[in-house]
Structures are given as C-alpha cells and as structure tokens.
Motif scaffolding. Structure first.
Motif, PDB file in Angstrom:
ATOM      1  N   THR A 239       0.739  -1.180   0.082  1.00  0.00           N
ATOM      2  CA  THR A 239      -0.003   0.025   0.087  1.00  0.00           C
ATOM      3  C   THR A 239       0.692   1.302   0.123  1.00  0.00           C
ATOM      4  O   THR A 239       2.109   1.173   0.380  1.00  0.00           O
ATOM      5  N   ASP A 240       0.314   2.359  -0.482  1.00  0.00           N
ATOM      6  CA  ASP A 240       1.123   3.713  -0.531  1.00  0.00           C
ATOM      7  C   ASP A 240       1.770   4.145   0.926  1.00  0.00           C
ATOM      8  O   ASP A 240       2.686   4.703   0.838  1.00  0.00           O
ATOM      9  N   ASP A 241       1.012   4.114   1.655  1.00  0.00           N
ATOM     10  CA  ASP A 241       1.111   4.593   3.124  1.00  0.00           C
ATOM     11  C   ASP A 241       1.736   3.747   4.030  1.00  0.00           C
ATOM     12  O   ASP A 241       2.063   3.830   5.162  1.00  0.00           O
ATOM     13  N   ASN A 242       2.435   2.490   3.503  1.00  0.00           N
ATOM     14  CA  ASN A 242       3.018   1.627   4.388  1.00  0.00           C
ATOM     15  C   ASN A 242       4.219   2.172   4.760  1.00  0.00           C
ATOM     16  O   ASN A 242       4.867   2.531   3.693  1.00  0.00           O
ATOM     17  N   ASP A 243       4.547   2.033   5.947  1.00  0.00           N
ATOM     18  CA  ASP A 243       5.986   2.552   6.518  1.00  0.00           C
ATOM     19  C   ASP A 243       6.945   1.491   6.218  1.00  0.00           C
ATOM     20  O   ASP A 243       7.104   0.610   7.170  1.00  0.00           O
ATOM     21  N   LEU A 244       7.960   1.679   5.134  1.00  0.00           N
ATOM     22  CA  LEU A 244       8.714   0.561   4.979  1.00  0.00           C
ATOM     23  C   LEU A 244       9.692   0.280   6.089  1.00  0.00           C
ATOM     24  O   LEU A 244      10.095  -0.819   6.285  1.00  0.00           O
ATOM     25  N   MET A 245      10.175   1.289   6.955  1.00  0.00           N
ATOM     26  CA  MET A 245      11.199   0.966   7.995  1.00  0.00           C
ATOM     27  C   MET A 245      10.378  -0.052   9.031  1.00  0.00           C
ATOM     28  O   MET A 245      10.860  -0.986   9.492  1.00  0.00           O
ATOM     29  N   ASN A 250       9.212  -5.124  11.934  1.00  0.00           N
ATOM     30  CA  ASN A 250       8.427  -6.145  12.332  1.00  0.00           C
ATOM     31  C   ASN A 250       8.588  -7.349  11.798  1.00  0.00           C
ATOM     32  O   ASN A 250       8.545  -8.407  12.474  1.00  0.00           O
ATOM     33  N   VAL A 251       8.735  -7.661  10.421  1.00  0.00           N
ATOM     34  CA  VAL A 251       8.968  -8.871   9.732  1.00  0.00           C
ATOM     35  C   VAL A 251      10.297  -9.551  10.430  1.00  0.00           C
ATOM     36  O   VAL A 251      10.182 -10.609  10.779  1.00  0.00           O
ATOM     37  N   ALA A 252      11.237  -8.834  10.613  1.00  0.00           N
ATOM     38  CA  ALA A 252      12.563  -9.346  10.960  1.00  0.00           C
ATOM     39  C   ALA A 252      12.330  -9.738  12.330  1.00  0.00           C
ATOM     40  O   ALA A 252      12.807 -11.106  12.626  1.00  0.00           O
ATOM     41  N   LEU A 253      11.680  -9.086  13.263  1.00  0.00           N
ATOM     42  CA  LEU A 253      11.638  -9.603  14.775  1.00  0.00           C
ATOM     43  C   LEU A 253      10.781 -10.601  14.673  1.00  0.00           C
ATOM     44  O   LEU A 253      10.877 -11.747  15.474  1.00  0.00           O
ATOM     45  N   SER A 254       9.544 -10.786  14.215  1.00  0.00           N
ATOM     46  CA  SER A 254       8.512 -11.642  14.101  1.00  0.00           C
ATOM     47  C   SER A 254       9.121 -12.946  13.656  1.00  0.00           C
ATOM     48  O   SER A 254       8.904 -14.148  14.203  1.00  0.00           O
ATOM     49  N   ASP A 255       9.980 -12.762  12.407  1.00  0.00           N
ATOM     50  CA  ASP A 255      10.537 -14.116  11.875  1.00  0.00           C
ATOM     51  C   ASP A 255      11.354 -14.611  12.867  1.00  0.00           C
ATOM     52  O   ASP A 255      11.449 -15.973  12.926  1.00  0.00           O
ATOM     53  N   THR A 256      12.082 -13.937  13.651  1.00  0.00           N
ATOM     54  CA  THR A 256      13.282 -14.423  14.797  1.00  0.00           C
ATOM     55  C   THR A 256      12.288 -14.956  15.726  1.00  0.00           C
ATOM     56  O   THR A 256      12.825 -16.234  16.244  1.00  0.00           O
ATOM     57  N   LEU A 257      11.221 -14.423  16.119  1.00  0.00           N
ATOM     58  CA  LEU A 257      10.281 -14.922  17.290  1.00  0.00           C
ATOM     59  C   LEU A 257       9.825 -16.202  16.617  1.00  0.00           C
ATOM     60  O   LEU A 257      10.056 -17.301  17.563  1.00  0.00           O
ATOM     61  N   ILE A 258       9.290 -16.534  15.519  1.00  0.00           N
ATOM     62  CA  ILE A 258       8.926 -17.745  15.106  1.00  0.00           C
ATOM     63  C   ILE A 258      10.076 -18.815  15.364  1.00  0.00           C
ATOM     64  O   ILE A 258       9.659 -19.742  15.492  1.00  0.00           O
ATOM     65  N   SER A 259      11.056 -18.417  14.744  1.00  0.00           N
ATOM     66  CA  SER A 259      12.197 -19.445  15.076  1.00  0.00           C
ATOM     67  C   SER A 259      12.354 -19.952  16.295  1.00  0.00           C
ATOM     68  O   SER A 259      12.652 -21.045  16.439  1.00  0.00           O
ATOM     69  N   LEU A 260      12.509 -19.076  17.043  1.00  0.00           N
ATOM     70  CA  LEU A 260      12.570 -19.365  18.531  1.00  0.00           C
ATOM     71  C   LEU A 260      11.440 -20.243  19.205  1.00  0.00           C
ATOM     72  O   LEU A 260      11.770 -21.378  19.736  1.00  0.00           O
ATOM     73  N   LEU A 261      10.406 -19.822  18.736  1.00  0.00           N
ATOM     74  CA  LEU A 261       9.106 -20.654  19.039  1.00  0.00           C
ATOM     75  C   LEU A 261       9.260 -21.993  18.434  1.00  0.00           C
ATOM     76  O   LEU A 261       8.745 -23.019  19.169  1.00  0.00           O
ATOM     77  N   ALA A 262       9.785 -22.287  17.324  1.00  0.00           N
ATOM     78  CA  ALA A 262       9.846 -23.561  16.811  1.00  0.00           C
ATOM     79  C   ALA A 262      11.127 -24.374  17.693  1.00  0.00           C
ATOM     80  O   ALA A 262      10.756 -25.718  17.675  1.00  0.00           O
ATOM     81  N   GLY A 263      12.154 -23.531  17.890  1.00  0.00           N
ATOM     82  CA  GLY A 263      12.934 -24.299  18.705  1.00  0.00           C
ATOM     83  C   GLY A 263      12.566 -24.667  19.973  1.00  0.00           C
ATOM     84  O   GLY A 263      12.978 -25.752  20.600  1.00  0.00           O
ATOM     85  N   LEU A 264      11.605 -23.759  20.582  1.00  0.00           N
ATOM     86  CA  LEU A 264      11.074 -24.266  21.862  1.00  0.00           C
ATOM     87  C   LEU A 264      10.083 -25.465  21.974  1.00  0.00           C
ATOM     88  O   LEU A 264       9.853 -26.112  22.577  1.00  0.00           O
TER      89      LEU A 264
END
Ligand code: PHE
Length: 446
Positions: A239-245, A250-264
């Motif tokens: 979308t035009d108004d999406n804040d890319l930063m 958010n994507v990088a942190l959530s991805d890491t979180l899911i990896s840790l949850l998988a490890g757990l």
C-alpha cells in the motif's frame, strides 16, 4: 490493465512474513543456534539482522514500491538498462531455490499426510528411519508429493495478489502461529524441558566458532528472503502509506520470534526423550515423529507440527514463484494464469531432477564437481547468487539511487519522523552492508 495491490498494512505484513517464515525457521535456525553457542549465537544473529538484513530489506522495499514493477523492469527504471541484470539474477536465484525447496516441501507434505493416517503409530527409531529413507529414495513418492506442493502454490498464485497471496497468508499465518503455540505448550510442560531451553538459550561464548558470523549472515539472508527479488516483487504490491522501515523491523523480529518458538517446540521434546539434538535434516523427519508418537495425543500433535511446517514452506514458495510470474506478466505480457502455469512446469522439470538426486534415489550418482544436482542448486543460489544480489542491491540503493527519492519513499507513512533512522540506514548501506556481504561471499566460495 490495473496492477494489483495488497489491501492493507496488515496484509502487507502477513504476506511478507509468510515469505520470510519457511523451512529455515522450523529446523535449520534452531539447530544452528544450538550448535553455535545458543544465546551467544542469537546475539550475533540479531546484530546481522540489524546491520545487514534490515537495510537490504528496506532497499528491496524501496526499489519495489517506488517503481511498482517486477525486479527486471524496476532496476531498469531506476538505474538504466545495464541494471536489468540484477533483476535477472534474482529470477534465476528464486528458481534455483524453488528447485530444491519444493522437493523438501514435498517431503513435508508427505509427512503431514502420513501423520494424518497414523503411519507413525508405535514407531521406533529403526522404523522411523526406514520410513524416511523409503520416502526419499522412492522416485514415485518424491515426485508425487513435490507436484502436490507445487500444485497448491500454483492454484493460490493463479487467484492473484489479493485473491490468492493475500487471502492465503491472512488465513494461514494465524493458523501457523496457533499451531506452534500449542506445540510449545506441550513441549514446555514435559519433564526435563529445562534441558532443551538451556540448549537453545544458554549463552556460551566458547561454543561460538570463527565461522559463526558468516553462518549467521548467510542465515539472515536466506531467512529474510533477501537478495533474490522476492521482497522487491512483494513491495511492488505494498500500500502507498505503508511505513517501509517499521514493516521491515516487524517482519525481521517476528521471523526471529517464530524461529525461537519452533526451537522451543523441538528441543525440550528432544531432551525429554534423551535424543541427539544435532541430527540435521534427520531431526525433522526421523526424531520428531519418534518422540511425538510417544506423547499422549502425540499423533494429533505430530499432524499439527507437520501441517504448520507445510504452511510455512507453502507461503515462502508463493513469494519465490511470484518473482517469475510478475516478470512474465509485465515483460512478456502473458496473463497471470498462463504465467503461473509456465513457471510451475519449468520448476517441475528441474525440481524433479533435484528430488531424484537425493542420496539413494535414481539420480544420486549424477555429480558435478562432487555435488549432487540438489546440492548444486542449493550452492549456486545460497552461496553465490544470494550474496551477490545483496551486494548489488545495497550498492545500488546506497550509491546509484537518488537519495531524495529514497528519503521520500522511506518517509511515507511515518510523517518524516524517521529522518535520522533513514540517514543511518543509508550510511550502513554505503559503508557496512556491501563489505560485510562481500566477506561472506568470498569465504563461501572457498
Ligand atoms: N525465507 C524462506 C525460509 O526461511 C526461504 C526463502 C528464501 C524465501 C529466499 C524467499 C526467498 O524458508
């Protein structure tokens, strides 16, 4: 023809996260963390994500949304004809990844089905290993399941960006999250689960190897789907108004979180049953069925576990295939359905060679430079095209793109509040990211 777009920032986030979360999260990430000093490696990984992963992701977002084109035309529009090559490299890399990724996704689909029909009831270490070996060495099985996985991806993609990718990821990502939480609760309430937690998180700098930094850089690239044009392609639908930063953060942190949850979910269970944690690919396909089958309601859990892994693999494949599809639609003017069909057939042709080249299968003796077909696809994409793409993308945005345009695009959706961060990102892109990636690249070659 009007170009499609995602409908909201939530849709943007879930689709992009769907690309990032994949087979890499469920077994590779936890296993690599465990072997490289647990918490110490996690620390190194997070730094790599921050100074390399996120800046490259933002760059890809910029290129994609600014131009609203597929990677080939996007580079041409911003940098002139000669930069098209980076777009073509992305297409090639995404296809090479698909060739072997779809083979492994096929195994996961097959395991989801097997656990549904109770194939792992009363399984022993021996029989669990036999089931795995029988599957990967059977030409019929591997091809059939790979085709099934590709068919699911093709059907979703044919339904378009909004009707397919957006709808599928909006439905599947929450399901994935709930399933992983259920597996976590079960694993963490087992006796001895503490051992597994310790394995994953205990900070042990002595286990950190000299290669750990390179490993985590490579991992962060593959994990965050960078360097192959997938994020450029998805960002062209943002979308035009999406804040890319903030999306990239958010994507990088959530991805890491899911990896840790998988490890757990995995390691407490592995330790509760006194199994080896360092089993590599076998961990997912041999150890997990064995230990889950020993738990009460283990069959249901096992099915949930493989289902969530299938979901992760599928949403990652959507983004990989979409790179070629977007190219065919815009450059070759072929309609979406046909573009999906052509790309899928192409992947089936080469992907089946990868599936059949695994140890013990019919093409396992075909080798080039001592590598099987499967390994060649993996090596060319992960060790060569991905880092090269990363260097070129960061150099392009750092030195060749017009910085006013970069500023303008990156400050959309945040009312210019991020100026200082944008300056930081540009600095890192110019002076740190390309050099660091160059180091992994050269090391990876030898
Ligand atoms: N990020 C995906 C995973 O972790 C793999 C992937 C790589 C997807 C590159 C797209 C592009 O499994």
């Amino acid at each position: 023809m009007k170009r499609e777009k995602f409908s909201s920032s939530l849709a943007v986030f879930l689709a992009t996260l769907g690309s990032a979360i994949g087979l890499g999260n469920i077994w590779r990430f936890p296993y690599i963390i465990g072997m490289n000093g647990g918490g110490a490696f996690l620390f190194v990984y997070l730094i790599c994500v921050l100074i390399v992963g996120i800046p490259v992701m933002i760059s890809e977002f910029f290129i994609g949304r600014k131009t609203r084109l597929n990677p080939v035309l996007a580079f041409e529009k911003l940098g002139g004809k000669k930069w098209r090559i980076v777009g073509y490299m992305g297409i090639l890399a995404s296809l090479l990844i698909m060739f072997f990724y779809s083979a492994v996704a096929g195994w996961v689909y097959s395991y989801t089905f097997k656990s549904l029909i109770g194939k792992f009831n009363g399984v022993t270490l021996e029989s669990s290993r036999d089931i795995f070996i029988n599957m990967i060495t059977s030409p019929k099985d591997v091809i059939l399941w790979q085709l099934t996985a590709l068919l699911v991806v093709a059907i979703i993609l044919m339904m378009g960006v909004k009707g397919g990718i957006e709808r599928a990821t909006k439905l599947l990502m929450p399901v994935l999250f709930i399933l992983i939480l259920i597996c976590d609760i079960r694993a963490l309430t087992l006796e001895n689960s503490y051992e597994g937690i310790k394995f994953l998180f205990a900070v042990d700098f002595s286990k950190l190897k000299s290669s750990s930094i390179l490993t985590s850089l490579g991992l962060s690239f593959f994990k965050l789907s960078l360097g192959v044009g997938t994020m450029i392609t998805y960002a062209s639908y943002f979308t035009d108004d999406n804040d890319l930063m903030s999306t990239s953060l958010n994507v990088a942190l959530s991805d890491t979180l899911i990896s840790l949850l998988a490890g757990l979910a995995i390691f407490p269970t592995v330790f509760a049953f006194k199994m080896e944690p360092s089993y590599g690919p076998g961990l997912l396909f041999i150890t997990i069925p064995l230990i889950f089958s020993k738990l009460p309601f283990g069959n249901v859990l096992l099915f949930m576990f493989f289902l969530l892994t299938s979901i992760a693999a599928t949403t990652a494949m959507l983004s990989l295939v979409e790179v070629s599809v977007a190219y065919l639609i815009e450059v070759k003017k072929i309609d979406r359905r046909k573009s999906v069909l052509i790309t899928t057939i192409f992947i089936v042709l080469f992907g089946s060679l990868a599936a059949l080249s695994v140890e013990g299968n019919v093409l396992s003796n075909v080798k080039l430079l001592g590598r099987t077909i499967f390994d060649i696809f993996d090596y060319l994409s992960s060790n060569i095209l991905l880092p090269l793409g990363g260097i070129l993308i960061s150099v392009f945005v750092g030195y060749f793109a017009r910085s006013e345009e970069v500023f303008l695009e990156m400050s959309k959706g945040n009312g210019n509040k991020n100026i200082i961060y944008i300056k930081g990102v540009l600095f890192v892109l110019k002076f740190i990211t390309p050099i660091l990636i160059l180091v992994i690249f050269v090391r990876g070659l030898f």
